[in-house]
Enzyme design. Structure first.
Site, PDB file in Angstrom:
ATOM      1  N   ASN A  34      44.791  42.782  27.504  1.00  0.00           N
ATOM      2  CA  ASN A  34      44.441  43.820  28.473  1.00  0.00           C
ATOM      3  C   ASN A  34      45.372  45.036  28.311  1.00  0.00           C
ATOM      4  O   ASN A  34      46.569  44.980  28.605  1.00  0.00           O
ATOM      5  CB  ASN A  34      44.570  43.210  29.881  1.00  0.00           C
ATOM      6  CG  ASN A  34      44.152  44.158  30.971  1.00  0.00           C
ATOM      7  OD1 ASN A  34      44.496  45.324  30.959  1.00  0.00           O
ATOM      8  ND2 ASN A  34      43.403  43.638  31.932  1.00  0.00           N
TER       9      ASN A  34
ATOM     10  N   LYS B 123      47.269  46.255  31.571  1.00  0.00           N
ATOM     11  CA  LYS B 123      48.467  45.478  31.914  1.00  0.00           C
ATOM     12  C   LYS B 123      49.631  45.890  31.014  1.00  0.00           C
ATOM     13  O   LYS B 123      50.760  46.029  31.475  1.00  0.00           O
ATOM     14  CB  LYS B 123      48.198  43.977  31.696  1.00  0.00           C
ATOM     15  CG  LYS B 123      47.252  43.321  32.680  1.00  0.00           C
ATOM     16  CD  LYS B 123      47.185  41.836  32.346  1.00  0.00           C
ATOM     17  CE  LYS B 123      46.201  41.058  33.174  1.00  0.00           C
ATOM     18  NZ  LYS B 123      46.153  39.634  32.805  1.00  0.00           N
TER      19      LYS B 123
ATOM     20  N   ASP C 196      49.139  36.633  34.631  1.00  0.00           N
ATOM     21  CA  ASP C 196      47.831  36.232  35.121  1.00  0.00           C
ATOM     22  C   ASP C 196      47.675  36.807  36.513  1.00  0.00           C
ATOM     23  O   ASP C 196      48.581  36.707  37.349  1.00  0.00           O
ATOM     24  CB  ASP C 196      47.649  34.715  35.128  1.00  0.00           C
ATOM     25  CG  ASP C 196      46.160  34.386  35.125  1.00  0.00           C
ATOM     26  OD1 ASP C 196      45.520  34.578  34.077  1.00  0.00           O
ATOM     27  OD2 ASP C 196      45.627  33.997  36.178  1.00  0.00           O
TER      28      ASP C 196
ATOM     29  N   LYS D 233      51.380  53.473  40.890  1.00  0.00           N
ATOM     30  CA  LYS D 233      50.793  52.138  41.073  1.00  0.00           C
ATOM     31  C   LYS D 233      51.869  51.059  40.930  1.00  0.00           C
ATOM     32  O   LYS D 233      51.973  50.152  41.760  1.00  0.00           O
ATOM     33  CB  LYS D 233      49.657  51.914  40.060  1.00  0.00           C
ATOM     34  CG  LYS D 233      48.990  50.548  40.218  1.00  0.00           C
ATOM     35  CD  LYS D 233      47.877  50.298  39.227  1.00  0.00           C
ATOM     36  CE  LYS D 233      47.528  48.816  39.210  1.00  0.00           C
ATOM     37  NZ  LYS D 233      46.584  48.431  38.164  1.00  0.00           N
TER      38      LYS D 233
ATOM     39  N   HIS E 285      51.053  44.652  42.877  1.00  0.00           N
ATOM     40  CA  HIS E 285      51.338  43.239  42.623  1.00  0.00           C
ATOM     41  C   HIS E 285      52.089  43.070  41.291  1.00  0.00           C
ATOM     42  O   HIS E 285      53.094  42.387  41.212  1.00  0.00           O
ATOM     43  CB  HIS E 285      50.019  42.475  42.600  1.00  0.00           C
ATOM     44  CG  HIS E 285      48.969  43.068  41.692  1.00  0.00           C
ATOM     45  ND1 HIS E 285      48.685  44.410  41.665  1.00  0.00           N
ATOM     46  CD2 HIS E 285      48.160  42.510  40.749  1.00  0.00           C
ATOM     47  CE1 HIS E 285      47.741  44.651  40.763  1.00  0.00           C
ATOM     48  NE2 HIS E 285      47.413  43.514  40.190  1.00  0.00           N
TER      49      HIS E 285
HETATM   50  P1  IMP Z   1      43.456  37.699  33.716  1.00  0.00           P
HETATM   51  O1  IMP Z   1      43.477  38.204  32.326  1.00  0.00           O
HETATM   52  O2  IMP Z   1      42.839  36.376  33.904  1.00  0.00           O
HETATM   53  O3  IMP Z   1      44.806  37.804  34.371  1.00  0.00           O
HETATM   54  O4  IMP Z   1      42.464  38.699  34.451  1.00  0.00           O
HETATM   55  C1  IMP Z   1      42.875  39.518  35.435  1.00  0.00           C
HETATM   56  C2  IMP Z   1      41.677  40.315  35.932  1.00  0.00           C
HETATM   57  O5  IMP Z   1      41.920  40.643  37.289  1.00  0.00           O
HETATM   58  C3  IMP Z   1      41.530  41.644  35.200  1.00  0.00           C
HETATM   59  O6  IMP Z   1      40.640  41.554  34.134  1.00  0.00           O
HETATM   60  C4  IMP Z   1      41.002  42.547  36.297  1.00  0.00           C
HETATM   61  O7  IMP Z   1      39.615  42.392  36.418  1.00  0.00           O
HETATM   62  C5  IMP Z   1      41.664  41.985  37.540  1.00  0.00           C
HETATM   63  N1  IMP Z   1      42.953  42.644  37.779  1.00  0.00           N
HETATM   64  C6  IMP Z   1      44.198  42.101  37.670  1.00  0.00           C
HETATM   65  N2  IMP Z   1      45.138  43.004  37.923  1.00  0.00           N
HETATM   66  C7  IMP Z   1      44.486  44.143  38.178  1.00  0.00           C
HETATM   67  C8  IMP Z   1      44.948  45.456  38.492  1.00  0.00           C
HETATM   68  O8  IMP Z   1      46.139  45.778  38.539  1.00  0.00           O
HETATM   69  N3  IMP Z   1      43.969  46.356  38.699  1.00  0.00           N
HETATM   70  C9  IMP Z   1      42.657  46.069  38.639  1.00  0.00           C
HETATM   71  N4  IMP Z   1      42.176  44.884  38.329  1.00  0.00           N
HETATM   72  C10 IMP Z   1      43.100  43.916  38.103  1.00  0.00           C
END
Ligand code: IMP
Length: 176
Positions: free
Chosen positions: A8, A11, A61, A156, A161
């Site tokens: 991502n 991130k 995550d 942000k 978080h």
């Molecule tokens: P992970 O890769 O399983 O951690 O997916 C996290 C998902 O949560 C991301 O693909 C976003 O859709 C959502 N998400 C997590 N953090 C954020 C943020 O800071 N902004 C917007 N969406 C977020």
């Protein structure tokens, strides 16, 4: 130098901006275990990435937890974003009386000493999309009058978080 394993780009941008050390992004797509616990998912991902890369790494995550939906989509946020899209999630949430939600993030760092996890959370409201910055659900998450997509990365990080989880991680690194 710290290695952040993530597919991502959003991130990666936030971590690079926030952490005091240089951050190298590694695009290894570790398999995500299915769990209701972000900490378990992050720790398992970190261990898998450590086995693959053989260097200390960290992962994040995270997810959006909507109060009216008992925390859904939570750990499944990326899947729901991909399948429904944030506009439809917002439209579903708008049918509920309670518009409150929380973003949560768990950063997991692993080295030969094992895994350490760091958590952060932020409260907000689900609103019709506004703003063009950020990623994922940022346009529909409002915190103190601004959506996360209306903030730049620094603004942000100061309240988010992920910023809070990264701050705890940074403190731990500094004290080590
Ligand atoms: P992970 O890769 O399983 O951690 O997916 C996290 C998902 O949560 C991301 O693909 C976003 O859709 C959502 N998400 C997590 N953090 C954020 C943020 O800071 N902004 C917007 N969406 C977020």
């Amino acid at each position: 130098m710290l290695r952040f394993v993530t597919s991502n780009a959003g991130k990666a941008r936030e971590a690079a901006q926030y952490l005091p050390e240089e951050v190298e992004r590694i695009e290894y797509d570790y398999p995500e275990i299915q769990s209701d616990s972000l900490a378990e998912i992050a720790a398992a991902g970190a261990r898998d990435a450590y086995r693959e890369i053989s260097e200390p790494v960290f992962v994040d995550d995270s997810g959006l937890f909507i109060d009216a939906f008992d925390g859904f989509p939570g750990p499944y946020s990326s899947y729901v974003d991909e399948k429904l899209g944030i506009e439809r999630v917002q439209a579903l949430a708008a049918r509920e009386e309670n518009d409150r939600a929380r973003f949560r993030s768990v950063v997991a760092y692993v080295d030969s000493g094992g895994v350490e996890t760091f958590e952060g959370a932020v409260r907000g409201r689900i609103v019709p999309p506004r703003g063009s910055g950020g990623f994922g659900y940022d346009p529909i998450f409002e915190h103190r009058g601004q959506t996360f997509a209306e903030m730049d990365v620094e603004e942000k990080n100061a309240v988010s978080h992920r910023g809070r989880a990264l701050a705890a991680f940074g403190d731990w690194l500094a004290e080590r």
